[in-house]
Design a protein around this motif. Structure first.
Motif, PDB file in Angstrom:
ATOM      1  N   PRO A 171      12.679  12.645  -2.372  1.00 25.32           N
ATOM      2  CA  PRO A 171      12.561  12.645  -0.912  1.00 25.32           C
ATOM      3  C   PRO A 171      11.620  11.527  -0.470  1.00 25.32           C
ATOM      4  N   ASP A 179       6.134  17.540   0.549  1.00 25.61           N
ATOM      5  CA  ASP A 179       6.351  16.873  -0.736  1.00 25.61           C
ATOM      6  C   ASP A 179       6.075  15.372  -0.661  1.00 25.61           C
ATOM      7  N   ARG A 180       5.277  14.882  -1.596  1.00 21.30           N
ATOM      8  CA  ARG A 180       4.984  13.459  -1.791  1.00 21.30           C
ATOM      9  C   ARG A 180       4.337  12.800  -0.568  1.00 21.30           C
ATOM     10  N   THR A 181       3.716  13.626   0.290  1.00 26.80           N
ATOM     11  CA  THR A 181       3.085  13.097   1.499  1.00 26.80           C
ATOM     12  C   THR A 181       1.582  12.954   1.294  1.00 26.80           C
ATOM     13  N   PRO A 182       1.031  11.774   1.608  1.00 30.90           N
ATOM     14  CA  PRO A 182      -0.398  11.545   1.387  1.00 30.90           C
ATOM     15  C   PRO A 182      -1.258  12.653   1.988  1.00 30.90           C
ATOM     16  N   ASP A 209      -0.964   7.481  -4.648  1.00 36.79           N
ATOM     17  CA  ASP A 209      -0.286   7.462  -3.340  1.00 36.79           C
ATOM     18  C   ASP A 209      -0.735   8.638  -2.477  1.00 36.79           C
ATOM     19  N   THR A 230       0.813  -1.214   0.000  1.00 35.08           N
ATOM     20  CA  THR A 230       0.000   0.000   0.000  1.00 35.08           C
ATOM     21  C   THR A 230       0.851   1.271   0.000  1.00 35.08           C
ATOM     22  N   PHE A 249       2.015   8.690  10.032  1.00 36.43           N
ATOM     23  CA  PHE A 249       0.580   8.409  10.111  1.00 36.43           C
ATOM     24  C   PHE A 249       0.317   6.907  10.254  1.00 36.43           C
ATOM     25  N   PRO A 281       8.788  10.776   2.111  1.00 35.95           N
ATOM     26  CA  PRO A 281       7.936  11.498   3.064  1.00 35.95           C
ATOM     27  C   PRO A 281       7.865  10.766   4.400  1.00 35.95           C
ATOM     28  N   ALA A 282       7.595  11.491   5.482  1.00 36.39           N
ATOM     29  CA  ALA A 282       7.389  10.861   6.786  1.00 36.39           C
ATOM     30  C   ALA A 282       6.165   9.959   6.714  1.00 36.39           C
ATOM     31  N   GLN A 311       2.415  10.005  -8.616  1.00 37.17           N
ATOM     32  CA  GLN A 311       1.763   9.601  -7.365  1.00 37.17           C
ATOM     33  C   GLN A 311       0.367  10.143  -7.091  1.00 37.17           C
ATOM     34  N   SER A 319       5.125   1.573  -4.615  1.00 38.35           N
ATOM     35  CA  SER A 319       5.131   2.420  -5.810  1.00 38.35           C
ATOM     36  C   SER A 319       6.495   3.069  -6.016  1.00 38.35           C
TER      37      SER A 319
END
Lengths: 153, 431
Positions: free
Chosen positions: A110, B184-187, B253, A55, A116, A112-113, B250, A59
């Protein structure tokens, strides 16, 4: 009449679509059996970790864990995955946007954190990664994740 | 007895091969096209075309430029043995480069020849080297630094370049972000409003070719709203700049409730744009959907996959399926290839990664026919097989990935590969 039928069909299709989306997501929710944010005493599950990987990780890092040249780092036999668990857990909790070098190659995207994700999910996915793609390293526990998450607060 | 027989057979085969080779040579007398490799170097091409490996194992071969003498300059992503521009010369005229020299200690992507200069870029600067009458670099150790201080924040860091007919150079500065999210690129993270990146990246900057040490303040932001451009070319028919944008990644994502993994694989389009000064292609606020043929509001900026974006942004000239990474663009002006190819566009697609879990795609060179400066037909795959196999295409573990394109003085098409550093030469053998 025909119009009503068409609208009904449309709603039905939408509902079906929603149902599919629901079932797709369900396994991830199931994977986190622990209390919200808390660490459960359950052993890390590689199988549940694979669901989290599919999930949230696949990707970029790809199905084979090989990453993408110049962009997303590989997870295969690197010290980032196999070495210090603290560094690895923190990459998930805090993300990573530094120039890192793995076997002479660098990576631009990058990370991402993923704070969550619940402690269990992070423990499971890291345990999966550390025991897949040819990797053989010890599991990560939810307690280890919780400790670092609390330390970062 | 048996031994004699085998020896005799070998001689016969060799003689046969020689006859074949000379027959091929005769067929091209007056026209020195090289014989393609057995199996066309692994490439699948339209009927009548052949391919050969002109050079191999150079390193990360990015953009390339051919001289009037048929020599090739190759820009490497990273220096190899301290050299990141490779000069290739074919001494024995068999179509394969046999002399290899290197210079320049900086990795990069841009490589272009115009009016007696070779232009090259690192990921922050642009240099040019004076060429002699044979278009050979005069002093490899003393380039002029014409542009400096361009942003390199690791993401979309390469600087592609092309020169027009009026003494201007166009340099891409890619956005150091996927979609200008707060994170950036964070859901779920939304877009920054307005996107602050666009002041110094996410566009094409124009500088003078003959002025040293220019930086942002000396140049012009020629076009904006372009996430990242790698392939670009100056179209001599329209006398204008054409670029290939790498579309955003994405969608699934970041917004899993709005986009399926299949939609994520197909969208958005990889776009060809024709630019003029002031053009705005709309990144990060919109993306182009090649199936709906519409500019769609980005989900970071209130979109939902259907809501149309502002009409103020330009439309693409051609829209391709998502994530295939167009790294090279070349308008073909040669006469070696059949009439259909004249003035049309070749595009080198580096191949995707963000189609997973769907199979990856790209890793090929496509062709778009043009008439009067506009596409005159659908795009088609021109050269395929770089990846090695359909399985390698699907997994993305390609053996070779097309990157740069250049046209030889005889109209041959050169394609560079930045995995192994293979230089392919594609020729048309009239039937």
């Amino acid at each position: 009449m025909k119009k009503v039928f068409a609208i009904n069909l449309f709603i039905l299709l939408l509902a079906a679509g929603g149902a599919v989306a629901q079932t797709k997501k369900a396994p991830v929710k199931k994977a986190s059996t622990g209390a919200a944010g808390g660490a459960s005493a359950a052993k890390p599950s590689v199988a549940k970790g694979k669901v989290v990987y599919t999930t949230y990780c696949l990707s970029c890092h790809q199905a084979d864990g090989g990453g993408v040249p110049n962009m997303n780092p590989p997870l295969i036999k690197t010290s980032y995955v196999l070495g210090d668990k603290t560094r690895l857990i923190n990459i998930l909790l805090k993300g990573l946007n530094d120039e890192i070098e793995i076997n002479g190659a660098t990576y631009s995207n990058p990370m991402p954190a993923h704070d969550f994700l619940k402690d269990d999910d992070i423990a499971n996915v890291l345990s999966f990664v550390r025991s897949s793609f040819g990797n053989k390293a010890s599991p990560v526990t939810a307690a280890e994740v919780k400790k670092l998450r609390d330390a970062a607060k | 007895m048996k031994k004699t027989y085998i020896a005799g057979l070998t001689v016969l085969i060799l003689a046969g091969a020689l006859v074949l080779m000379s027959a091929k040579k005769l067929a091209h007398s007056g026209n020195t096209l090289p014989t393609p490799d057995e199996g066309n170097a692994g490439l699948k091409l339209p009927a009548g075309f052949g391919a050969l490996v002109a050079a191999d194992t150079l390193g990360g071969a990015r953009h390339i430029a051919v001289t009037t003498a048929g020599d090739l300059y190759v820009k490497l992503a990273r220096p190899r043995n301290g050299k990141a521009i490779i000069y290739l010369h074919d001494g024995n005229k068999d179509g394969r480069f046999d002399e290899i020299n290197g210079f320049a200690n900086y990795g990069g992507t841009g490589m272009y020849i115009k009016n007696g200069f070779l232009y090259a870029s690192s990921n922050q600067e642009v240099f040019r080297y004076k060429l002699d009458a044979n278009e050979k670099v005069v002093n490899p150790d003393q380039p002029e630094k014409i542009v400096t201080g361009l942003l390199d924040r690791r993401q979309h860091e390469t600087k592609s370049l092309v020169v027009d007919n009026a003494g201007n150079i166009y340099v891409n500065v890619g956005a150091y972000s996927n979609s200008c999210q707060i994170k950036d690129r964070t859901p779920g993270s939304l877009g920054q409003q307005p996107c602050p990146i666009l002041d110094s990246a996410g566009g094409i900057w124009q500088f003078k070719v003959d002025k040293q040490n220019q930086t942002y303040g000396d140049g012009v932001r020629y076009a904006t709203g372009l996430r990242n451009v790698v392939g670009l070319d100056w179209n001599q028919q329209t006398n204008s700049l054409f670029v290939m944008q790498h579309g955003r990644d994405q969608l699934h994502d970041i917004f899993p409730d709005m986009f399926t993994t299949k939609q994520n694989a197909d969208l958005p389009a990889e776009c060809m744009y024709q630019l003029k000064q002031g053009s705005n292609a709309g990144w990060p606020y919109i993306y182009y959907d090649w199936m709906q043929n519409k500019k769609i509001q980005a989900p970071e900026y209130g979109g939902n996959g259907k809501k149309e974006g502002s009409k103020e942004y330009i439309d693409p000239v051609v829209a391709f399926p998502g994530h295939m990474a167009p790294n090279g663009l070349l308008f073909y002006t040669g006469t070696q290839f059949p009439e259909k190819y004249r003035n049309g566009a070749f595009i080198a697609f580096h191949g995707s990664w963000n189609r997973a879990p769907e199979p990856q795609a790209g890793f090929y060179v496509v062709f778009v026919p043009f008439k009067g400066g506009k596409p005159s037909g659908k795009w088609e795959v021109f050269a395929d097989g770089f990846s090695g196999s359909p399985q390698q295409t699907a997994s993305g573990r390609a053996a070779h990935r097309p990157c740069g394109l250049a046209q030889g003085p005889d109209g041959s098409l050169y394609v560079s590969d930045d995995v192994k550093g293979t230089i392919y030469r594609i020729v048309y053998n009239k039937p």
